[in-house]
Structures are given as structure tokens and as C-alpha cells.
Design an enzyme around this catalytic site. Structure first.
Site, short mmCIF file in Angstrom:
data_model
loop_
_atom_site.label_atom_id
_atom_site.label_comp_id
_atom_site.label_asym_id
_atom_site.label_seq_id
_atom_site.Cartn_x
_atom_site.Cartn_y
_atom_site.Cartn_z
N CYS A 180 0.63 -0.83 -0.01
CA CYS A 180 -0.18 0.10 -0.13
C CYS A 180 0.84 0.96 -0.13
CB CYS A 180 -0.72 -0.28 0.66
SG CYS A 180 -2.14 -1.44 0.99
N HIS B 14 -3.49 7.13 2.78
CA HIS B 14 -3.84 5.24 2.35
C HIS B 14 -5.63 5.40 3.16
CE1 HIS B 14 -3.78 1.74 1.56
NE2 HIS B 14 -3.33 0.76 2.76
N ASN C 254 -9.59 -0.54 1.49
CA ASN C 254 -8.82 -0.67 0.84
C ASN C 254 -8.09 -0.56 -0.92
OD1 ASN C 254 -6.08 -0.58 1.13
ND2 ASN C 254 -5.53 -1.42 3.16
N1 COA Z 1 -17.88 -9.29 11.27
C1 COA Z 1 -18.09 -9.84 12.02
N2 COA Z 1 -17.66 -9.98 13.74
C2 COA Z 1 -15.98 -10.07 13.06
C3 COA Z 1 -15.70 -9.83 11.65
C4 COA Z 1 -16.62 -9.69 10.17
N3 COA Z 1 -16.02 -8.93 9.88
N4 COA Z 1 -14.05 -10.00 11.69
C5 COA Z 1 -14.01 -10.14 12.65
N5 COA Z 1 -15.45 -10.44 13.63
C6 COA Z 1 -15.17 -10.81 15.36
C7 COA Z 1 -13.72 -11.68 15.47
O1 COA Z 1 -14.24 -12.66 15.11
C8 COA Z 1 -13.30 -11.83 17.04
O2 COA Z 1 -14.08 -12.26 17.27
P1 COA Z 1 -14.51 -13.10 18.30
O3 COA Z 1 -13.70 -11.31 19.60
O4 COA Z 1 -15.43 -13.99 19.09
O5 COA Z 1 -13.27 -14.18 18.61
C9 COA Z 1 -14.43 -10.05 16.67
O6 COA Z 1 -14.96 -9.71 15.83
C10 COA Z 1 -13.55 -9.09 17.64
O7 COA Z 1 -12.56 -9.88 15.78
P2 COA Z 1 -10.71 -8.42 15.61
O8 COA Z 1 -9.85 -9.68 14.75
O9 COA Z 1 -9.98 -8.53 16.92
O10 COA Z 1 -11.38 -7.36 15.49
P3 COA Z 1 -10.61 -5.65 15.61
O11 COA Z 1 -11.88 -4.28 16.29
O12 COA Z 1 -8.94 -5.89 15.56
O13 COA Z 1 -11.43 -5.69 13.74
C11 COA Z 1 -9.84 -4.71 12.08
C12 COA Z 1 -10.55 -5.55 12.85
C13 COA Z 1 -9.61 -5.84 10.89
C14 COA Z 1 -11.56 -4.39 11.63
C15 COA Z 1 -8.85 -3.99 12.61
O14 COA Z 1 -8.25 -5.36 12.93
C16 COA Z 1 -8.25 -3.28 10.93
O15 COA Z 1 -8.81 -2.54 10.99
N6 COA Z 1 -7.08 -3.29 11.53
C17 COA Z 1 -6.13 -2.32 10.30
C18 COA Z 1 -5.75 -3.57 8.94
C19 COA Z 1 -5.98 -2.52 7.86
O16 COA Z 1 -5.71 -1.40 7.88
N7 COA Z 1 -4.86 -3.21 7.35
C20 COA Z 1 -4.54 -2.79 5.42
C21 COA Z 1 -3.05 -2.09 5.90
S1 COA Z 1 -2.35 -1.56 4.49
#
Ligand code: COA
Length: 334
Positions: free
Chosen positions: A115, A256, A286
Site C-alpha cells: 500500500c 492511504h 482499501n
Molecule cells: N464481522 C463480524 N465479526 C467479525 C468480523 C466481521 N467482518 N471480523 C472479525 N469479527 C469478529 C472476530 O471473530 C472477533 O470475534 P471473537 O472476539 O468472538 O473472536 C471479534 O470480531 C473481534 O475481532 P478482531 O479481529 O479483534 O477485530 P478488530 O476490532 O481488531 O477489527 C479489523 C478488525 C480488521 C477491522 C481491524 O483490526 C483493522 O482494521 N485493522 C487494520 C487493518 C488494515 O488496515 N490493514 C491494511 C493495512 S494497509
């Protein structure tokens, strides 16, 4: 003497097919509310049928070339910024050369900085232009992340979309440098935060590798999030300091587009009002290296960005790589 660089044209293209959050509920248990509140994303575009990152990259390049008013015969270097191209090789840049009719012999290569690819490509182009090696460089950032997303993994596949952005940068004809500051960085020791393996096995005549691999995006979302909100702001500050401007003097933040909450954290750090911060993640998710040029051109089209202005741009992603720049946005670039 270093030759200054002009950003002569910018363009973009997104595929037509739209996948909404609601659509994703057909694939796994999720909801529009969950996705939107955590990411700011409502929908994303994806290639369909035989369309690839090459097709949308080509359209973005045509758009940027048209705005730059540079003849394709005068383009003397092509840089592809792609981490999810449709082919490992020939690279995206070589495909652009053929499709656009850029003269044979012109160097064309891809760089992989995920990215941050657009900002890495700008820095490389700046080196070439600054030393007089090349005069008119086409940068094409295009990825079809949808092909390497794991559509059973609701933690990652909600985030990415397909899109392409392009820039034509030239040796400046008026002595003005459109890059007021730029810095690119990487930390490979945390490369496991986002990775995609190429599948494959060793030569059958030797001991086989245990893990064959699969070409799917694997990500530690929380780690990436923490990295983005702690590391990137410091480098935005550095880029602003190096530019010789104060943050108040810069007109826009074009970050970004990875997550609306990350964008808001950057906005808070700069204490910018909403009008100065360009976000279109709601509609595209993204789109990797393409996200900055897409946000820039669309921002101009929608009247959110007035040209004859300056912007701080920042990218971050797999590697981990990151980069920030302060750039001048001339009239007529898009
Ligand atoms: N819908 C519903 N529930 C979901 C889900 C979805 N799409 N994705 C994950 N969950 C659940 C998980 O299973 C987890 O459940 P559990 O607690 O029962 O195990 C819970 O939600 C929390 O998951 P987690 O992965 O800890 O969520 P989060 O708050 O970290 O959010 C992202 C996940 C991916 C949205 C967040 O971490 C993020 O945006 N990170 C940055 C990623 C990024 O920008 N990457 C590219 C960079 S270039």
C-alpha cells in the site's frame, strides 16, 4: 544540480462491480453495522470476469497521460507499483508499455511495497528525474486484491477492494519542485503482520517443503492497526518538518485509505478540520497503492480538493512499509 520534479498528471479507474457490506453477509456471518463502525467501509469495487489490474491500470494510465499532456512517445520510464498483479511476470509496467504503445526499449519495472507503492515509486522517480536519467515517468499503481483475498476470512476480506491510480511525473519546466519532502521506510522484522505466500513445491528431485503455501492475504489486523496509529503520525510530522511548511500551511491530508478510524487518528494528530482530510474509503475500501491517487482525483472531481494547493500524503502497508510526502497540486493535473 538536482532537477526538480513536476507532477504533471494524475488519473484513476475503479472496476464497475460493487460489493456492499450487505452482500458479504451471503459469504459469512457479519453485518453492515459491524464493518462500518470498525472500518468506515460500506462497499468496495472488484474486478469481474476476465478484467484484471492490468485493464484498470491501463485506463488509469490513459487518464493520467491525458491530463499531463505528455505524448506517450516521450515517456521514457514506466514504474508499476503492484503487490497483487494478475501475473507474477511480465510485470504490470511491461503490460502498460505494450497497451499504451510506449516505445520499445523504454525501461519498465514493478516495485513491491504494497500500500506504500505509490510513494515508493514517487521517490524512485524523483531519483531518476533529479539526476537527469529520465524526463517523463509514468507510475501505475494497480492491484486486484480481490483475487488474493480469502473470501472465507471475515477479518480481512471486508477491507480490500480493487482499483488503479496513475501519475505522470516529469522534469519540471519552471524550476518548481512539486515534491516538497518525501521519505520512504520499512521494517521487515514485523513483516508477518500482513503477508501473502506464493504457493509452490521444491524440485521433485530434492526433499519437499512441508508448507506449500496459498496465495491469500493473511493479516494481524490489531497489530497493523496499532502500527498505523503509532508509527505513521511521527513520519507525517517529519515529512511536514522537512517540507519547510507548518501543518497549518498544508491544505489537505490525503492518507492511504485503510480504515476510517486510522484516518481519524491521523486527522486528530494534525488537528485538521474534516474539510482538509480526504476520505473515500466508504465507497472503495482499501485499494492498496491506488488509494491515494483515487482519493486525490475523486476529491478534485467532487470539489473537495481545490488545485493550486499542497497536500501531505501518507501510505503504509505490507513489508511493513510506510512513506510520507508533502506535494504540490498544480492546476490541471486532473
Ligand atoms: N464481522 C463480524 N465479526 C467479525 C468480523 C466481521 N467482518 N471480523 C472479525 N469479527 C469478529 C472476530 O471473530 C472477533 O470475534 P471473537 O472476539 O468472538 O473472536 C471479534 O470480531 C473481534 O475481532 P478482531 O479481529 O479483534 O477485530 P478488530 O476490532 O481488531 O477489527 C479489523 C478488525 C480488521 C477491522 C481491524 O483490526 C483493522 O482494521 N485493522 C487494520 C487493518 C488494515 O488496515 N490493514 C491494511 C493495512 S494497509
Amino acid at each position: 544540480m538536482t532537477i526538480p520534479l513536476k507532477i504533471a498528471g494524475v488519473g484513476y479507474c475503479v472496476p464497475e462491480s460493487i460489493i456492499t457490506n450487505e452482500d458479504l453477509t451471503k459469504l459469512y456471518e457479519t453485518s453492515d453495522e459491524w464493518i462500518y463502525t470498525r472500518t468506515g467501509i460500506k462497499e468496495r469495487r472488484v474486478v469481474s470476469g476476465n478484467e484484471t489490474a492490468i485493464d484498470i491500470g491501463y485506463k488509469a494510465a490513459l487518464d493520467a497521460i491525458k491530463h499531463s499532456k505528455i505524448d506517450v512517445n516521450d515517456i521514457d520510464c514506466i514504474i508499476g507499483a503492484s503487490s497483487a498483479p494478475p501475473k507474477l511476470y511480465p510485470g504490470l509496467a511491461c503490460n502498460m508499455q505494450t497497451l499504451l504503445g510506449i516505445p520499445k526499449g523504454t525501461p519498465a519495472f514493478d516495485l513491491t511495497a504494497a500500500c506504500t507503492g505509490l510513494i515508493y515509486a514517487l521517490q524512485v522517480a524523483r531519483g531518476f528525474i533529479g539526476t537527469g536519467t529520465y524526463k517523463n515517468i509514468l507510475i501505475v499503481a494497480s492491484d486486484n486484491n480481490s483475487k488474493i483475498s480469502d473470501w472465507t476470512d471475515r477479518g480481512t476480506s471486508i477491507l480490500f477492494g480493487d482499483g488503479a491510480g496513475a501519475m505522470v511525473v516529469t522534469a519540471s519546466d519552471d524550476g518548481i519542485d512539486d515534491i516538497l519532502s518525501i521519505e520512504i521506510n520499512a521494517d521487515g522484522s514485523i513483516g508477518n503482520y500482513i503477508s501473502t505466500e506464493l504457493p509452490g513445491q521444491n524440485c521433485p528431485l530434492v526433499k519437499q517443503n512441508e508448507y506449500v503455501g496459498e496465495c491469500k492475504i493473511r493479516m494481524s489486523g490489531k497489530e497493523v492497526y496499532k502500527f498505523a496509529v503509532t508509527t505513521v503520525p511521527k513520519y507525517i510530522d517529519r515529512a511536514i518538518e522537512m517540507s519547510g511548511l507548518t501543518s497549518d500551511e498544508i491544505d489537505y491530508l490525503i492518507p492511504h485509505q485503510a480504515n476510517q478510524r486510522i484516518i481519524e487518528a491521523l486527522q486528530k494528530r494534525l488537528q485538521y478540520p474534516d474539510e482538509k482530510v480526504i476520505s473515500n474509503i466508504q465507497f472503495y475500501g482499501n485499494t492498496s497503492a491506488a488509494s491515494i491517487p483515487i482519493a486525490l482525483v475523486e476529491g478534485v472531481e467532487q470539489g473537495k480538493i481545490k488545485l493550486n494547493s499542497t497536500a501531505v500524503i501518507c501510505g503504509f502497508g505490507a513489508g511493513m512499509t510506510w512513506g510520507c510526502a508533502v506535494i504540490r497540486l498544480r492546476e490541471g493535473i486532473c
